[in-house]
Design a protein around this motif. Structure first.
Motif, short mmCIF file in Angstrom:
data_model
loop_
_atom_site.label_atom_id
_atom_site.label_comp_id
_atom_site.label_asym_id
_atom_site.label_seq_id
_atom_site.Cartn_x
_atom_site.Cartn_y
_atom_site.Cartn_z
N VAL A 194 -105.23 -57.98 -1.25
CA VAL A 194 -104.94 -59.35 -0.85
C VAL A 194 -104.63 -60.13 -2.12
N HIS A 195 -104.14 -61.30 -1.96
CA HIS A 195 -103.86 -62.14 -3.12
C HIS A 195 -103.93 -63.60 -2.69
N MET A 196 -104.72 -64.37 -3.36
CA MET A 196 -104.82 -65.79 -3.02
C MET A 196 -105.05 -66.55 -4.31
N THR A 197 -105.29 -67.82 -4.22
CA THR A 197 -105.53 -68.63 -5.41
C THR A 197 -106.71 -69.55 -5.16
N TRP A 198 -107.26 -70.12 -6.24
CA TRP A 198 -108.38 -71.04 -6.07
C TRP A 198 -107.92 -72.29 -5.34
N THR A 199 -108.84 -72.82 -4.49
CA THR A 199 -108.55 -74.08 -3.82
C THR A 199 -108.94 -75.24 -4.72
N LYS A 200 -108.53 -76.43 -4.33
CA LYS A 200 -108.85 -77.61 -5.13
C LYS A 200 -110.36 -77.88 -5.13
N LYS B 70 -85.09 -52.38 -8.03
CA LYS B 70 -84.91 -52.36 -6.57
C LYS B 70 -85.93 -51.46 -5.87
N LYS B 71 -86.32 -50.37 -6.51
CA LYS B 71 -87.23 -49.42 -5.87
C LYS B 71 -88.70 -49.72 -6.16
N CYS B 72 -88.99 -50.80 -6.83
CA CYS B 72 -90.36 -51.17 -7.13
C CYS B 72 -90.93 -52.03 -5.99
N LYS B 73 -92.16 -51.71 -5.61
CA LYS B 73 -92.83 -52.47 -4.57
C LYS B 73 -93.62 -53.61 -5.21
N MET B 74 -93.81 -54.64 -4.42
CA MET B 74 -94.49 -55.83 -4.90
C MET B 74 -95.93 -55.83 -4.41
N ARG B 75 -96.87 -56.05 -5.34
CA ARG B 75 -98.29 -56.18 -5.01
C ARG B 75 -98.79 -57.52 -5.52
N ILE B 76 -99.57 -58.19 -4.68
CA ILE B 76 -100.11 -59.49 -5.05
C ILE B 76 -101.64 -59.40 -5.06
N PHE B 77 -102.22 -59.77 -6.19
CA PHE B 77 -103.67 -59.80 -6.34
C PHE B 77 -104.12 -61.25 -6.49
N THR B 78 -105.26 -61.55 -5.87
CA THR B 78 -105.88 -62.85 -6.09
C THR B 78 -107.38 -62.65 -6.29
N VAL C 72 -98.47 -58.88 -9.19
CA VAL C 72 -98.58 -60.32 -9.40
C VAL C 72 -100.05 -60.71 -9.31
N TRP C 73 -100.58 -61.30 -10.38
CA TRP C 73 -101.96 -61.77 -10.40
C TRP C 73 -101.93 -63.28 -10.24
N TRP C 74 -102.22 -63.69 -8.99
CA TRP C 74 -102.12 -65.10 -8.62
C TRP C 74 -103.50 -65.74 -8.78
N ILE C 75 -103.73 -66.32 -9.94
CA ILE C 75 -105.04 -66.89 -10.26
C ILE C 75 -105.09 -68.35 -9.85
N VAL C 76 -104.10 -69.12 -10.26
CA VAL C 76 -104.01 -70.53 -9.88
C VAL C 76 -102.62 -70.77 -9.31
N HIS C 77 -102.53 -71.74 -8.42
CA HIS C 77 -101.25 -72.04 -7.79
C HIS C 77 -100.44 -72.98 -8.68
N ASP C 78 -99.25 -72.56 -9.03
CA ASP C 78 -98.39 -73.36 -9.90
C ASP C 78 -97.01 -73.58 -9.28
N GLY C 79 -96.94 -73.63 -7.95
CA GLY C 79 -95.67 -73.89 -7.29
C GLY C 79 -95.02 -72.67 -6.67
N GLY C 80 -95.64 -71.52 -6.76
CA GLY C 80 -95.07 -70.33 -6.14
C GLY C 80 -94.10 -69.55 -7.00
N LEU C 81 -93.98 -69.93 -8.29
CA LEU C 81 -93.04 -69.23 -9.16
C LEU C 81 -93.44 -67.77 -9.34
N LEU C 82 -94.73 -67.49 -9.34
CA LEU C 82 -95.18 -66.10 -9.51
C LEU C 82 -94.67 -65.20 -8.39
N MET C 83 -94.55 -65.71 -7.18
CA MET C 83 -94.08 -64.89 -6.06
C MET C 83 -92.55 -64.85 -5.98
N LEU C 84 -91.90 -65.88 -6.50
CA LEU C 84 -90.44 -65.91 -6.45
C LEU C 84 -89.82 -64.96 -7.47
#
Length: 1118
Positions: A1009-1015, A876-884, A852-864
């Motif tokens: 790590v994975h984060m998004t831009w702040t306002k 089921k056997k795939c692991k989740m990785r979050i990049f920011t 998951v490439w979390w560039i901008v925050h759009d409500g958390g749909l990318l993580m859901l």
């Protein structure tokens, strides 16, 4: 079946000179000559068998005579084109007047064959009224074996009050069920099947099949019950010497099995040879029942004047079997000589006074009392309360004195009357209930009634009231006339082996013996006659495929195969060899049937469906619910384990029919209940938007169809299944170009193909295809109007238009961009899958990572979304990785900690990584990429290229973007490019710049790590872009680059930088989820928007571009 009509054509210009005109229009012309014969035959075939609706009993079945029906074409010419589907009222009324519905199949040779070999039903006018058609058959079925063989024992064991409670509960249950059944039966004609038809057409094929089979099993075990009763009467009271097995604990049971099997075979042969013999004897059997009842009442009245001479002998307080002695005394004086009696010989080893005798016999006295003291004797006080006992205990009169003994080892060998089974209240309820069944006899004969809608309610309810009065009066009479120890003697051993009800009857016990014997025989024959026809009716509905063979029979309609199965199941009941053990089994099946009759009436009443118009008005849904509750209670009162078995059997049949997919649509109440529940739920959903905790993607899946109207990308539906797992709303839709009038058939075909593809991919949802003048309007219509009320989609899933560059025109690009804009305007989330054909099928199992490439925050749909995917077995056997992404002034370490804490509160397991993207100069490669993009856009605007030329232009731009900068001329328009030596220099420097940037990014080795831009970060970046001067490459730059749109340059720079990082980190991942940038507000930049997206996702295998709907969809709160 549709009705065929003939018409007299109206004279017109075309027909005026024809034969019809010559004859003055008097000669009728068949509709097939006016229209296309092939089309007419096709429509007839579709109407006759297209929807699977039951039409076998319809009054609208056409016959050969219909082809000769004419109408006045001059008067009805306005409707002549619709006469094949909308017949004239006069013809319809004529058919209704001649319509009849044959009974369940109890008449032999109902069907004959005409000259063509087709079956033809001979119409007969029903003549039976309420008395003969309903009242007496119900009486015959209700009054039976339990009345003659077990009611006295129930009264003696439970007492008058307990028996009154048992009889009242059972009779009230059947009365409430009769009220519900009368309402259903008078809401239309009841064809073959009786109770099965009532339930299946009211509750649907699933409930109908389940309860219909239970009712069939109930009828079959009822045959076993009556045969066992017949054999018990035969071997106990008529011919006791006929027993094959004389001694032993199971001697009687073995005799019942042998004689019961023989009796079953004999009765099956009678039914097979001809049902008409059974029908002719039914009145004889009913006369035997009525005669026995009259004899019982006469005997009860006679006890007031003179009690019968039957007496019972008791030793102490124990009742003795008197089949081996006549004198109730230890000794008798004959001519001044004291002689030992037969009783002495039973309890002692010799007749001498010094003989060794049973201790209890020596310590207690013999007492002889009247078995039937009479109604005025006051014995009713002693019989008010019950006297339950365990198996093997003695039948005792508690009020008599008795001296107990220590050693009772020899008591089992003395002629005491002993309880053969343990008795308790619930057991007696289960044994008694079959005596109140049989009220369906009237509804089963609805076709033979002169006025079924009047006769069924009156006859059935009167029969139940009459039999209820008889049972309650018998309870009081038995308790008031007969001694308690005699009542508790189940087989009448204490009264010279006579049925207890028989010693009360006048003039002789043989009236009861003979009457009950023939009554049981007749009832068994009726069960063996009705049960196979019930199974045949179920089989002919084709809701249970494995029963289809039982729908066939002899040429005259007799259900031969069903009869064989019925005999086999009936034999199981006979092998049980105990009337008391079979009765509770029978009760379970009947109670379940009655329960669903009440449920059907309650549902139909509460739903108020337009077709619910019963002639019988004295019903209410509360009475039906009370009857249903009483049936359910009685099931578990009778036997909780038998009740569970019956429920499991019905549930298995229900799930089997549901799994096989019952294609029948009978307008049942369950469907109406589902509609009402759906309407209520939709209204409730519309009251307020769903909370974040309840949010889940409700997908509108936009499919593209090929020229054969098949789904072009079936993996899109597979991905939908993996994402949804059957939960929430899924609407699979497509658009066909054209109008509905011209492409109506294509729309139906496409929708059917969508359903087939959804079934193949196990996608649970709805399909919808619309016809529109253009695709853009069609998709816009679907986005706006798909769904209903609060059950609308909140996300759109579509495939990436991979061939938008090679398209003949720009419609594909425009349609896609406009869809993105409309989804954003409608606050809908958007999911775009690239390379959808390479996505896994439902049978594949993937291992790896979901990035998951979390560039901008759009409500958390990318993580859901990856969490939802991981619930399916494919992912089921795939692991989740979050990049920011972190920029120069961001604290990467703190971002990582914040993101890890955020994921912890979200209860998501994922690896996190922060990717640092430092500010860098815009490379020459970015400029040249942007320049080629703008030149191509300008060129496509000014020229209308052919397909071949456009491919050549696209190939040229592709070659240039790879570094081979050459001059290329197209007609009068030319593109000035960089000389080869300068192009090579710029290319080398650009490559070096890229490699340096990549080395710096790799050397940093940031943590996951994975984060998004702040306002604030976004505001600063925008101000910097507005105030800053466009950065130019330090190397040799051409004047053309200065004229480029700097906004496009920055966007291309971002796309290239992000693509390079994503490809480096996630090239081998199973799926990449990436924020999808929105289209430009100015539509002049639409051509460049697709290029930016192409650059962003280039080099990745499976990509899901995600654009949020403008609301939070995931929360840290519970």
């Amino acid at each position: 079946m549709p009705t065929n009509f003939t018409v007299v054509p109206v004279e017109d210009e075309e027909m005026g000179s024809g034969t019809a005109g010559a004859t003055g229009g008097s000669k009728p012309v068949i509709l097939g000559k006016l229209f296309q014969v092939e089309e007419d035959e096709g429509s007839l075939q579709r109407l006759s068998s297209g929807d699977g609706i039951q039409r076998a009993s319809s009054p609208f079945n056409s016959s050969e005579e219909d082809r000769e029906q004419y109408y006045d074409g001059k008067n009805m010419a306005l409707f002549e084109e619709e006469m094949d589907s909308a017949p004239m009222v006069s013809s319809l009324l004529k058919k209704l007047a001649n319509y009849t519905n044959l009974t369940q199949g109890v008449r032999e040779h109902e069907e004959a064959e005409d000259e063509d070999g087709a079956r033809k039903v001979h119409v007969t006018v029903p003549q039976m009224g309420t008395l003969i058609g309903v009242y007496l058959p119900c009486m015959q079925n209700i009054l039976g074996v339990i009345l003659f063989l077990r009611l006295t024992w129930i009264v003696g064991t439970a007492g008058i009050l307990g028996s009154f409670a048992i009889v009242s509960m059972c009779c009230i249950c059947t009365l409430l069920t009769a009220i519900s059944m009368s309402a259903i039966a008078t809401n239309g004609v009841v064809p073959a099947g009786g109770a099965y038809y009532l339930i299946s057409r009211s509750l649907g094929p699933e409930f109908g099949g389940a309860v219909g089979l239970c009712f069939y099993l109930g009828n079959t075990f009822a045959g076993s019950l009556y045969i066992l009763g017949t054999i018990e009467i035969l071997l106990t009271y008529i011919i006791p010497t006929a027993m094959v097995f004389k001694d032993g604990d199971g001697a009687m049971s073995n005799n019942m099995r042998i004689y019961g099997t023989c009796c079953l075979v004999l009765m099956a042969l009678v039914v097979f040879v001809g049902v008409k013999y059974v029908n002719k004897l039914s009145l004889v059997f009913l006369a035997c029942v009525l005669l026995s009842i009259m004899a019982t009442y006469a005997g009860a009245i006679k006890t007031i004047i003179e009690p019968p001479e039957f007496s019972v002998c008791l030793l102490g307080n124990r009742s003795l079997r008197n089949d081996n002695f006549d004198i109730c005394a230890k000794a008798q004086v004959v001519k001044n000589n004291t002689l030992r009696t037969e009783i002495w010989n039973i309890f002692c080893d010799s007749k001498s006074s010094n003989a060794t005798c049973d201790e209890y016999f020596l310590l207690n006295n013999l007492t002889e009392m009247l078995a039937i003291p009479g109604m005025l004797s006051g014995v009713i006080r002693d019989n008010l309360w019950g006297d339950y006992g365990g198996a093997g205990t003695f039948v005792e009169k508690k009020s008599l004195p008795s001296i107990p003994v220590q050693d009772v080892s020899t008591d089992n060998y003395t002629p005491y009357v002993i309880n053969d089974i343990a008795t308790y209240f619930t057991l007696l309820v289960g044994i008694y209930f079959p005596s109140v069944t049989g009220m369906m006899a009237g509804s089963n004969r609805s076709g033979d009634l002169r006025d079924a809608q009047r006769s069924i309610p009156i006859g059935t309810i009167l029969a139940i009231l009459t039999t209820s009065f008889l049972y309650i009066s018998f309870v009081v009479l038995f308790g008031a006339c007969i001694e308690g120890v005699v009542l508790r003697d189940k087989f009448g051993y204490s009264v010279q082996v006579n049925p207890v009800i028989g010693i009360l009857a006048w003039p002789s016990p043989w009236v009861i013996v003979i009457g009950s014997f023939f009554s049981c025989c007749g009832a068994a024959l009726q069960c063996l006659t009705g049960a196979p026809r019930l199974l045949q009716a179920i089989a002919r509905d084709v809701i249970l495929p494995f029963l289809q063979i039982f729908g066939h029979g002899k040429a005259n309609g007799e259900p031969t195969w069903a009869l064989l199965l019925t005999v086999g199941i009936c034999e199981i009941g006979i092998l049980i060899a105990s009337l008391d053990a079979v009765a509770p089994i029978l009760s379970m099946f009947y109670l379940m049937c009655y329960l669903f009759v009440n449920l059907a009436c309650a549902i139909q009443t509460l739903l108020r469906t337009p077709n619910w118009r019963p002639r019988f008005k004295f019903y209410h849904w509360t009475l039906s619910f009370l009857g249903m509750s009483l049936c359910l209670s009685l099931m578990f009162i009778c036997s909780w384990y038998y009740a569970l078995v019956a429920v499991v059997i019905a549930s298995c049949i229900y799930k089997y029919i549901e799994y096989k997919g019952a294609v029948k649509e009978w307008g049942d109440g369950i469907r109406g209940l589902s509609l009402n529940a759906a309407r209520y739920a939709l209204v409730r959903l519309e009251e307020a938007p769903p909370h974040t905790k309840n949010w889940r993607p409700q997908l509108l899946v936009m499919c593209k169809l090929d020229s054969d109207l098949m789904v072009k990308h079936p993996r899109l539906l597979s991905f939908t299944t993996q994402l949804k797992a059957g939960e929430g709303l899924t609407i699979v839709c497509s658009v066909l170009e054209g109008t509905y009038m011209t492409r109506g058939n294509d729309v139906k075909t496409a929708e059917q193909n969508l359903k087939l593809t959804m079934a193949a991919d196990r996608t649970k949802g709805f399909s919808h295809v619309v016809a529109s003048s253009n695709l853009r309007d069609g998709f816009s219509l679907l986005i706006q109007s798909a769904g209903l009320g609060g059950m609308k989609h909140n996300a759109i899933l579509m495939a990436w238009p991979a061939a938008w560059k090679q398209a003949r025109d720009s419609s594909a690009r425009k349609n896609f961009i406009e869809t993105v804009r409309e989804a954003t305007a409608a606050n809908q989330a958007l999911l775009v899958a690239k390379n959808i054909d390479q996505f896994p099928g439902n049978q594949e199992r993937l291992e790896g990572t979901i990035d998951v490439w979390w560039i901008v925050h759009d409500g958390g749909l990318l993580m859901l979304l990856p969490f939802l995917l991981s619930q399916h077995k494919v992912w089921k056997k795939c692991k989740m990785r979050i990049f920011t992404v972190a920029q120069m002034d961001d604290n990467s370490i703190q971002m990582k900690k914040d993101l890890q804490m955020f994921l912890y509160h979200l209860r998501l397991d994922a690896e996190v990584e922060v990717v640092e993207m430092h500010d860098s100069d815009i490379s020459a490669f970015t400029y040249e990429k942007t320049m080629m993009m703008e030149q191509r856009s300008q060129m496509l605007k000014q020229m209308q290229l052919s397909r071949t030329e456009r491919k050549r232009e696209i190939q040229s731009i592709t070659d240039i973007s790879r570094g081979s900068i050459k001059r290329k001329k197209l007609g009068a328009f030319s593109i000035s490019c960089i000389p080869e030596e300068e192009a090579q220099l710029i290319h080398d420097r650009n490559t070096a710049s890229h490699s340096t940037t990549n080395d710096r990014a790799a050397g940093a080795a940031p943590e996951r790590v994975h984060m998004t831009w702040t306002k604030d970060k976004l505001v600063q970046e925008r101000n910097r872009q507005r105030e800053g001067v466009p950065v130019k490459d330090l190397f040799n730059m051409k004047p053309e680059w200065e004229t480029l749109n700097q906004s496009n340059v920055r966007r291309m720079h971002t796309a290239l930088r992000l693509n390079g990082v994503v490809v480096e980190k996630s090239q081998n991942s199973q799926l990449v989820l990436l924020n999808m940038p929105g289209p430009p507000k100015n539509k002049k930049g639409d051509e460049n928007y697709m290029e930016f997206l192409e650059v962003l996702i280039e080099g990745l295998n499976r990509v899901l571009l995600v654009r949020g709907g403008g609301r939070e969809v995931i929360t840290i709160y519970s």
